[in-house]
Design a protein around this motif. Structure first.
Motif, mmCIF file in Angstrom:
data_model
loop_
_atom_site.group_PDB
_atom_site.id
_atom_site.type_symbol
_atom_site.label_atom_id
_atom_site.label_comp_id
_atom_site.label_asym_id
_atom_site.label_seq_id
_atom_site.Cartn_x
_atom_site.Cartn_y
_atom_site.Cartn_z
ATOM 1 N N PRO A 1 67.432 16.212 93.469
ATOM 2 C CA PRO A 1 67.680 17.052 94.651
ATOM 3 C C PRO A 1 66.486 17.957 94.936
ATOM 4 C CG PRO A 1 68.851 17.921 92.768
ATOM 5 C CD PRO A 1 68.232 16.631 92.309
ATOM 6 N N GLN A 2 66.377 18.373 96.158
ATOM 7 C CA GLN A 2 65.304 19.282 96.559
ATOM 8 C C GLN A 2 65.776 20.731 96.441
ATOM 9 O OE1 GLN A 2 62.114 18.436 97.370
ATOM 10 N NE2 GLN A 2 62.729 16.350 96.757
ATOM 11 N N ALA A 3 64.948 21.531 95.831
ATOM 12 C CA ALA A 3 65.285 22.953 95.718
ATOM 13 C C ALA A 3 65.087 23.638 97.062
ATOM 14 C CB ALA A 3 64.413 23.615 94.657
ATOM 15 N N THR A 4 66.044 24.472 97.433
ATOM 16 C CA THR A 4 65.954 25.232 98.687
ATOM 17 C C THR A 4 66.174 26.709 98.411
ATOM 18 O OG1 THR A 4 68.306 24.808 99.103
ATOM 19 C CG2 THR A 4 66.706 23.294 100.110
ATOM 20 N N PRO A 5 65.282 27.330 97.648
ATOM 21 C CA PRO A 5 65.490 28.746 97.314
ATOM 22 C C PRO A 5 65.382 29.628 98.549
ATOM 23 C CG PRO A 5 63.330 28.013 96.589
ATOM 24 C CD PRO A 5 64.059 26.791 97.052
ATOM 25 N N SER A 6 66.224 30.651 98.578
ATOM 26 C CA SER A 6 66.201 31.582 99.699
ATOM 27 C C SER A 6 65.061 32.581 99.537
ATOM 28 C CB SER A 6 67.534 32.324 99.777
ATOM 29 O OG SER A 6 67.747 33.073 98.578
ATOM 30 N N THR A 7 64.696 33.209 100.624
ATOM 31 C CA THR A 7 63.686 34.257 100.581
ATOM 32 C C THR A 7 64.288 35.497 99.929
ATOM 33 O OG1 THR A 7 62.665 33.420 102.598
ATOM 34 C CG2 THR A 7 62.126 35.677 101.947
ATOM 35 N N VAL A 8 63.599 36.022 98.952
ATOM 36 C CA VAL A 8 64.138 37.120 98.151
ATOM 37 C C VAL A 8 63.704 38.453 98.738
ATOM 38 C CG1 VAL A 8 64.114 38.222 95.883
ATOM 39 C CG2 VAL A 8 64.217 35.725 96.071
ATOM 40 N N ASP A 9 64.682 39.324 98.961
ATOM 41 C CA ASP A 9 64.425 40.695 99.376
ATOM 42 C C ASP A 9 64.278 41.542 98.106
ATOM 43 O OD1 ASP A 9 64.324 43.221 100.381
ATOM 44 O OD2 ASP A 9 66.288 43.194 101.349
ATOM 45 N N PRO A 10 63.092 42.082 97.827
ATOM 46 C CA PRO A 10 62.885 42.805 96.555
ATOM 47 C C PRO A 10 63.433 44.225 96.551
ATOM 48 C CG PRO A 10 60.879 42.817 97.846
ATOM 49 C CD PRO A 10 61.881 42.011 98.635
ATOM 50 N N SER A 11 64.107 44.656 97.619
ATOM 51 C CA SER A 11 64.516 46.063 97.696
ATOM 52 C C SER A 11 65.518 46.444 96.612
ATOM 53 C CB SER A 11 65.104 46.356 99.080
ATOM 54 O OG SER A 11 66.240 45.537 99.330
ATOM 55 N N ALA A 12 66.443 45.522 96.283
ATOM 56 C CA ALA A 12 67.433 45.846 95.246
ATOM 57 C C ALA A 12 66.760 46.016 93.890
ATOM 58 C CB ALA A 12 68.500 44.753 95.187
ATOM 59 N N TRP A 13 65.792 45.162 93.579
ATOM 60 C CA TRP A 13 65.044 45.319 92.328
ATOM 61 C C TRP A 13 64.149 46.560 92.385
ATOM 62 C CZ3 TRP A 13 65.492 43.203 87.671
ATOM 63 C CH2 TRP A 13 66.199 42.005 87.544
ATOM 64 N N GLY A 14 63.797 46.997 93.589
ATOM 65 C CA GLY A 14 62.943 48.166 93.718
ATOM 66 C C GLY A 14 63.595 49.450 93.260
ATOM 67 N N GLU A 15 64.913 49.470 93.097
ATOM 68 C CA GLU A 15 65.593 50.670 92.590
ATOM 69 C C GLU A 15 65.335 50.886 91.102
ATOM 70 O OE1 GLU A 15 69.494 51.723 93.716
ATOM 71 O OE2 GLU A 15 69.569 50.333 95.401
ATOM 72 N N TYR A 16 64.777 49.897 90.448
ATOM 73 C CA TYR A 16 64.471 50.002 89.025
ATOM 74 C C TYR A 16 62.962 50.170 88.852
ATOM 75 C CZ TYR A 16 69.182 48.130 88.648
ATOM 76 O OH TYR A 16 70.533 47.935 88.783
ATOM 77 N N HIS A 17 62.579 51.067 87.992
ATOM 78 C CA HIS A 17 61.158 51.315 87.749
ATOM 79 C C HIS A 17 60.513 50.045 87.185
ATOM 80 C CE1 HIS A 17 57.534 53.538 86.861
ATOM 81 N NE2 HIS A 17 57.559 53.089 85.616
ATOM 82 N N GLY A 18 59.570 49.484 87.908
ATOM 83 C CA GLY A 18 58.913 48.258 87.504
ATOM 84 C C GLY A 18 59.605 46.999 87.972
ATOM 85 N N GLY A 19 60.726 47.125 88.719
ATOM 86 C CA GLY A 19 61.465 45.950 89.144
ATOM 87 C C GLY A 19 60.690 45.072 90.110
ATOM 88 N N ALA A 20 60.078 45.678 91.125
ATOM 89 C CA ALA A 20 59.307 44.900 92.100
ATOM 90 C C ALA A 20 58.113 44.226 91.428
ATOM 91 C CB ALA A 20 58.836 45.808 93.236
ATOM 92 N N GLN A 21 57.464 44.926 90.510
ATOM 93 C CA GLN A 21 56.323 44.332 89.789
ATOM 94 C C GLN A 21 56.764 43.159 88.921
ATOM 95 O OE1 GLN A 21 57.076 47.470 90.125
ATOM 96 N NE2 GLN A 21 55.266 48.792 90.392
ATOM 97 N N PHE A 22 57.985 43.259 88.385
ATOM 98 C CA PHE A 22 58.507 42.150 87.578
ATOM 99 C C PHE A 22 58.665 40.894 88.442
ATOM 100 C CE2 PHE A 22 62.206 39.860 85.713
ATOM 101 C CZ PHE A 22 61.642 39.543 84.485
#
Length: 647
Positions: free
Chosen positions: A111-132
């Motif tokens: 099957p072909q992978a169809t990953p969605s575009t990720v909004d990093p804002s939720a991870w941005g609430e954690y220190h270092g989340g966006a960088q991860f």
């Protein structure tokens, strides 16, 4: 595969010309060993042998499917060395039994992978989340320990991280404690990476379906693999990220030899493949904190203002005075009035209330009402319980019924509950809140979700259903039953269970309240009030380092008849800095040794070494076990490296 320790080595066989094409490294074969056919895997093909004697012929190739990949083989070798086990025992965990019908079916297109575009804002609430997330997108070996906030959709956050990895062309492996977590994470995975490339592995699937999904992983069709503890060995191609959720859960520790923990296997795999790793949960174990302290992993935590905004209000209530309460319902429900007021306010607001009870059943443990001596069976000394309101006391070990109990110490016939179970608690709350719906969840009758309507939900730890819109309040009962256990991990486990329940409650700005019935001065209770799992894990790690307990050191538990244990430790050339402790009593729930009489005396000796000597200790015990296996002059002895429960 030969499970006896002294035969845990490679054997050479001749391959005939007509078998040569199929007999490739990693396939299943049958070989004749001492006159009988045994299952085996081909590890490698050579043109020469260093064996001086006569070689036997390969009997047959069972299947041409290469089920043992080089990566999994290296992992199996590392796990066997780390846990003083045998490779056949680890291979039984890593490679599922063959299902011939499934294996012979046509291979579907990938099957072909169809990953969605990720909004990093939720991870941005954690220190270092966006960088991860950036590091995952770039294919770097980022390692982190993530503390999820209350109310966090942890399944969506993990699925977002997986989508980033899948977009970069690599694969993800996630290990979770139980089927509920598998189902929840799989649903999020379908939304973020697509149904075709997300695969859920669990024991409840049945042999054919589980093997079909496992083959899809082996053949590279699955890009996001989710499963329980055995899935940590799944042959995921081009692994970019390995995730372990709630690593403090006991179900992640394998109950079969050599007893590996999924967290440690996942970290071994990440180290071997130089891939990213994430340990996540609402609480934090001392082992996860040790990874941060050693700089192997980084913290992913929210700032204190964010924590205060997202958490419910937590209050601690000592239960020593609720019997003096004027509120009649306080007597009935065994709760202080303040906790009852919080529950009433939540119900009036139209929200459900969660009540966490440490044990299921009616009254799972009894004691003398006068001197508090634990009531035990006259026949087998097992603990007595009340399985039903109308039934007499029943032994939880042998099942004998005792219509009348009398204390062996003071002779009193008065009894009291040591711990009140979920069903009895539901009855008491039903009387305290007449007309309110009471829902119970636990054991085989688990509820997945409750609606956003006034109700009382009584659940055991780990069985708490999610509430639409969140619970208005949570009451955590009998805190002393969790904190008072004679166990190395009692406080850590209590905080993990409390936080898992409190995370389902609405934030304090929306009126969410958590009432824990325990003394507020206890450090574990304070960690819950402040919502500080990192500080609690740091204290736990420091306390264990002070007394030389894992993970600050490595420890081996050797169980068996006293003479056999002593002989094994004497034969093992232990590292110079080893310290032998014991004998000590086996912890509650320890299994009887195979091949040993049930009534035989079993002792436990502990061997402690510094952390940098763990592999040396495991190697010494592994060699000694092999020697004793070859001699056949001692009864079986069980060896566990860094067991969860020491005693």
């Amino acid at each position: 595969m030969l499970s006896v320790p002294h035969l845990d080595r490679d054997f050479d066989y001749l391959v005939s010309a007509d078998q040569s094409d199929d007999a490739q490294p990693g396939v299943r074969v049958k070989v004749r060993f001492h006159g009988r056919l045994v299952d085996a895997f081909i590890l490698e093909r050579r043109s020469e042998t260093d064996h001086d004697g006569k070689l036997g012929w390969l009997d047959r190739v069972v299947s041409s499917e290469r089920v043992l990949t080089p990566e999994v083989r290296r992992l199996v070798d590392a796990v066997a060395a780390r846990y003083a086990g045998t490779r056949p025992d680890v291979l039984r965990l890593a490679v599922p039994p063959r299902h011939a019908t499934v294996e012979k079916q046509p291979v579907p297109d990938a099957p072909q992978a169809t990953p969605s575009t990720v909004d990093p804002s939720a991870w941005g609430e954690y220190h270092g989340g966006a960088q991860f997330l950036d590091a995952l997108a770039e294919g770097r070996a980022a390692r982190a320990v993530w503390q999820a906030l209350p109310g966090e959709l942890w399944t969506d956050r993990l699925a977002e991280a997986a989508a980033v990895v899948v977009q970069s062309g690599r694969s993800v492996l996630a290990v979770v404690p139980d089927q509920r977590d598998v189902d929840a994470l799989y649903a999020a995975a379908v939304r973020h990476v697509g149904e075709g490339v997300a695969v859920a592995l669990s024991a409840g699937l049945g042999p054919s379906q589980r093997y079909r999904r496992w083959l899809s992983v082996l053949r590279g069709h699955a890009r996001f693999v989710i499963g329980t503890r055995s899935a940590v060995f799944a042959p995921v191609a081009d692994l970019g990220l390995v995730v372990v959720w709630d690593d403090g859960d006991d179900t992640l520790a394998e109950p079969r030899s050599p007893y590996p923990h999924a967290r440690d296997v996942a970290m071994l795999r990440a180290h071997q493949l130089r891939c990213a790793a994430l340990i996540a949960g609402y609480a934090r174990t001392a082992e996860a904190q040790a990874l941060v302290a050693s700089r192997w992993a980084h913290d992913l935590v929210a700032t204190r203002p964010t924590v205060r905004t997202r958490t419910p209000r937590v209050i601690a209530l000592d239960d020593s005075g609720f019997t003096q309460e004027r509120d009649a319902a306080a007597h009935t429900a065994r709760l202080p009035t303040m906790a009852l007021d919080a529950a009433r306010a939540a119900l009036r607001s139209g929200h459900p209330v969660l009540v966490q009870v440490p044990r299921r059943g009616y009254v799972p443990a009894l004691a003398c009402g006068k001197c508090r001596t634990i009531a035990r069976c006259r026949h087998c000394t097992g603990p007595m319980s009340l399985p039903d309101r109308a039934a007499g006391a029943v032994c939880r070990w042998c099942g004998r019924i005792e219509p009348t109990l009398r204390c062996v110490r003071c002779g009193s016939d008065a009894v009291r509950a040591v711990v009140v179970g979920a069903r009895r608690t539901a009855e008491e709350l039903g009387r305290a809140f007449p007309g309110t719906t009471v829902v119970t969840s636990g054991g085989d009758a688990m509820v997945a979700e409750v609606p956003a309507a006034p109700s009382l939900v009584v659940a055991t730890p780990g069985a708490e259903p999610a509430a639409v819109g969140g619970y208005g309040a949570a009451l955590l009962l009998d805190g002393w039953a969790l904190l008072g256990r004679q166990d190395l991990r009692a406080s850590e486990d209590a905080l993990r269970r409390w936080m898992a329940a409190a995370a389902l409650v609405r934030r304090r700005g929306d009126g969410g309240v958590v009432a824990v019935v325990a003394e507020s001065a206890i450090p574990t209770v304070q960690a819950l009030i402040r919502w500080d799992p990192v500080g609690h894990a740091e204290s736990e790690l420091a306390a264990r380092a002070e007394v030389g307990l894992p993970p600050a050191s490595h420890m081996a538990a050797v169980d068996g008849p006293p003479a056999a244990v002593a002989a094994l430790l004497e034969a093992a050339r232990l590292p110079e800095r080893s310290e032998v402790l014991g004998p000590v009593d086996l912890p509650p729930g320890a299994r009887a040794l195979p091949g040993t009489d049930r009534d035989a005396e079993v002792a436990r000796m502990l061997v402690r070494v510094p952390r940098d000597t763990g592999l040396e200790l495991a190697s010494a015990l592994r060699r000694a076990t092999g020697v004793f296996s070859a001699r056949h002059d001692q009864p079986p002895v069980r060896v566990q490296i860094d067991p969860l429960h020491i005693g």
